[in-house]
Design a protein around this motif. Sequence first.
Motif, PDB file in Angstrom:
ATOM      1  N   ALA A 145       4.025   1.396  -2.935  1.00 17.37           N
ATOM      2  CA  ALA A 145       4.649   2.710  -3.160  1.00 17.37           C
ATOM      3  C   ALA A 145       5.931   2.831  -2.334  1.00 17.37           C
ATOM      4  O   ALA A 145       6.970   3.282  -2.824  1.00 17.37           O
ATOM      5  CB  ALA A 145       3.677   3.830  -2.800  1.00 17.37           C
ATOM      6  N   HIS A 146       5.855   2.396  -1.093  1.00 14.95           N
ATOM      7  CA  HIS A 146       7.014   2.423  -0.201  1.00 14.95           C
ATOM      8  C   HIS A 146       8.177   1.639  -0.806  1.00 14.95           C
ATOM      9  O   HIS A 146       9.317   2.094  -0.834  1.00 14.95           O
ATOM     10  CB  HIS A 146       6.588   1.824   1.146  1.00 14.95           C
ATOM     11  CG  HIS A 146       7.670   1.800   2.187  1.00 14.95           C
ATOM     12  ND1 HIS A 146       8.240   2.937   2.699  1.00 14.95           N
ATOM     13  CD2 HIS A 146       8.275   0.758   2.822  1.00 14.95           C
ATOM     14  CE1 HIS A 146       9.147   2.606   3.605  1.00 14.95           C
ATOM     15  NE2 HIS A 146       9.202   1.295   3.699  1.00 14.95           N
ATOM     16  N   ALA A 147       7.877   0.469  -1.331  1.00 17.87           N
ATOM     17  CA  ALA A 147       8.920  -0.359  -1.948  1.00 17.87           C
ATOM     18  C   ALA A 147       9.470   0.295  -3.216  1.00 17.87           C
ATOM     19  O   ALA A 147      10.677   0.296  -3.458  1.00 17.87           O
ATOM     20  CB  ALA A 147       8.366  -1.748  -2.263  1.00 17.87           C
ATOM     21  N   LEU A 148       8.585   0.884  -4.018  1.00 17.62           N
ATOM     22  CA  LEU A 148       9.041   1.491  -5.275  1.00 17.62           C
ATOM     23  C   LEU A 148       9.928   2.714  -5.012  1.00 17.62           C
ATOM     24  O   LEU A 148      10.913   2.936  -5.721  1.00 17.62           O
ATOM     25  CB  LEU A 148       7.838   1.891  -6.145  1.00 17.62           C
ATOM     26  CG  LEU A 148       7.000   0.711  -6.673  1.00 17.62           C
ATOM     27  CD1 LEU A 148       5.747   1.215  -7.376  1.00 17.62           C
ATOM     28  CD2 LEU A 148       7.830  -0.161  -7.616  1.00 17.62           C
ATOM     29  N   LEU A 149       9.588   3.491  -3.994  1.00 17.72           N
ATOM     30  CA  LEU A 149      10.420   4.652  -3.665  1.00 17.72           C
ATOM     31  C   LEU A 149      11.821   4.228  -3.230  1.00 17.72           C
ATOM     32  O   LEU A 149      12.789   4.975  -3.391  1.00 17.72           O
ATOM     33  CB  LEU A 149       9.774   5.495  -2.557  1.00 17.72           C
ATOM     34  CG  LEU A 149       9.051   6.766  -3.006  1.00 17.72           C
ATOM     35  CD1 LEU A 149       7.896   6.435  -3.930  1.00 17.72           C
ATOM     36  CD2 LEU A 149       8.571   7.583  -1.813  1.00 17.72           C
TER      37      LEU A 149
END
Lengths: 430, 401
Positions: free
Chosen positions: A418-422
């Motif tokens: 999620a961190h990477a996608l944001l």
Amino acid sequence: MNELTFSEARHLIARTGLGAEWGSVRKLEGMSKAKAINYILHPPPSHLRPAPYLSPWNKLEPMRVEGSQTRKNAWVMAQQEGQLLQGWWIDQMLRTRTPFVERMTLFWHNFFTSSLRKTLQPSLLHKQNIMLRQNALGNFRQLLRSVARDPAMLVYLDGYKNLKEEPNENFARELLEIFTVGHGQYTQKDVQEAARAFTGWGVHPENGTFQVRADQHDRGHKIFLRRAGKFNGDHIIDILLQHPRTAERVVEKFWRAFVSDANPPRKIIQIWAKQFYQADYDIKALLRVVLSSNEFWSARYRGTLVKSPVDLLIGTIRTIPYPRETIPEMVNLCRLLGQKLFDPPSVKGWDGGEHWISTQTLLVRASYLAKISRGNLNSKVNTGLRLPAKDGQEMVDWLLAVKPVNSLPEIPGKRRLAHALLRDPAFQVT
Amino acid sequence: MDRRDFLKLSGGVSAAGLAPEMLWAAEQRSAHLRAKKQRPTTPPAKRKLVLVRLKGGNDGLNTLIPFSQYDHYRELRPTISMPAQIKKLRSRVLDNSGMSLNPYMHRLDKWFDAGDVAWIQGVGYARPVLSHFESSDVWDTAMTHGRHANKGWLAHLLPRMHKNLHGVVLGDELGPMHGKDCHAIAMKSPEVFLSQITLLDEVQPSSTYNPALAHLTNIQSQVLHAKQEFEQKMRRPTQIGGRFANSAFGRQLESVAKMIINDIDAPVYMVELDGFDTHVDQLNQQNHNLSYLSDALDSFATALKQHGHWDNVLVMTYSEFGRRVKENHGRGTDHGAASVQLVMGGAVRGGVYGRNPDLKRLDAQGNLPMTTDFRKVYSTVAQRWMRQPSPWAAYGTLPFV
């Protein structure tokens, strides 16, 4: 056949609400398109939080005299109370169960702008917000009539100074240029005649409500867009609504709000405008046309809208319940990102689209997203954060409208993903 | 080459052939000073413009004080006309212009004497707007009563002359550099930028047909370019050395000096000094503000001169408007119209430009009418400093650089 896939359901939710809440997406998944659109268009009644204390009109009004000493105090008060008002709306958008109503209110706020800076009247802007909310899914004719009577608008575009002997053309000009037919469809004489028709429409000096001062209304004969009569403001609005460009201009804005920042095919605008006109300017009817269109669903237009600051700040938190910033900090972030609510830069509203992204705002966007999603990324640690999608492709399909630009982390773990996608540029579009 | 360019190049100036607005400058300042003036050693794209915004509306009449009309001035401003400083004011008349520089700006004296400071008087626009917000917009966009202008004046010039980073703003509003093709970065300081920027990932060049994503990745690579620039030059920067004016505003200009000395490749820098909206008790407030301004400019000029950059830098102040000529009941002044602008730099032709204010000829609201359209100043910067065609060429230029 026509049942929504997960990604289609996500698309409908993200474009009409604020964020892509897992529960809402799953609810629409498998529904027929028509039923899902119906569901969106008929939100249940929703609770509206009470407004903060805002100084009454008659306290601020005498202080507003231009270039004066007291104006500075009025300015400071309007700024402080304006921040509370911005916080009120942001809080509402964070908590509401009917994000579609908020999105539509924001759409009309950007269509019929009024600003804190010009009016220095936070309480009037709050009332305008209520008016826009009530009309958001109603009828455009009624909305336009309400706007012409709205005290914040009367101050913002100097309508309240529009008197029989000293007509002020500001509102009339913007009504023609921005709100309805647009440039090239009228002459300066039409602006003057329209202004005459609205003379005497003003704000009650004691309580700040709409009033018509009969003694200040020009009852004379007017010629407007080649029609003649003893027109008042409502007549002018009716004439404007008979002009084919009015529906087209509104429809163009719907295209930019719901389909794409890219220019619309001319043909589509004509078809939609005709349907809007035939539905006697029923806003829900237009929304049904837009949301049912091939263009709305076409892969070609997926991810071609840049998320607005509101979408980015509030939509992300509504999608994933990260610990969020305080309301005052979100007010500040909204301003830094170029969308100071109740204070759009000009009567044209926010340019939106690619204009949301500058070297300056991109940095703020990136640091905001990195900050809220950072936390502890070690998948063995329980942080209490709920991420309902499965690790991998399901997370990607949930959080992004289009394929990620960058490669995904090699270490598994939902929080890390999620961190990477944001942080991926694809997260900035919807 | 037009006649003025010719005069400038030839260096030796004769008063007879000049436009009226430069008569003061030409007549009063000795020609040998100007003859010694260095032309900037760098090509136009490498020259720096430093904009100093005086926020709130700076009172021009208490910046350059109309000493030659002192009695009338004192009548209009009984409590804020500095009668106790009358001797000082007499000794501080600039050249023989009849205008006296505020004593709190004495640190600028040596720079004026060196011919590095020009004052432009009566700057404003016709039919002035008295709202801070609207008049700031006018100055930012160079459009008067220009509804819906969405592009700063520098955004018309910079994208043509420079490929990468166009400017650095110490603050958060891009103002004159606002606009889609203008790439300016706003930051609190280079140090804060360097810490923020670590949060922005590298981006793989996208070959997408999606225009929104293409725009995003394009902007992102620009920021990353600036990141490289700052990482390379500002991680371990050459220090200025020596002491710098110690005020919040001084620290902003110190950052700008550092960026210039360390060769950051951006043509424009913007800083801001707030607190000029002096409706109440103006005198001390404005005097202190002007001393912050002049102390910091003195440090800035000293630093740049020491490091050999002073001839390539043009500093320019601006403010949304001047103030009412007659003082109000609160020992302050309300919003006005025309005001003064300061221009400073090694390549500047010092002097006082523009007509002196005439305290007997005010507009209907008691404000000084404009005698120099602000776009004439912008045109000068565009044509004579940046060497770009000016969108405001019709307003002409001034020979202050």
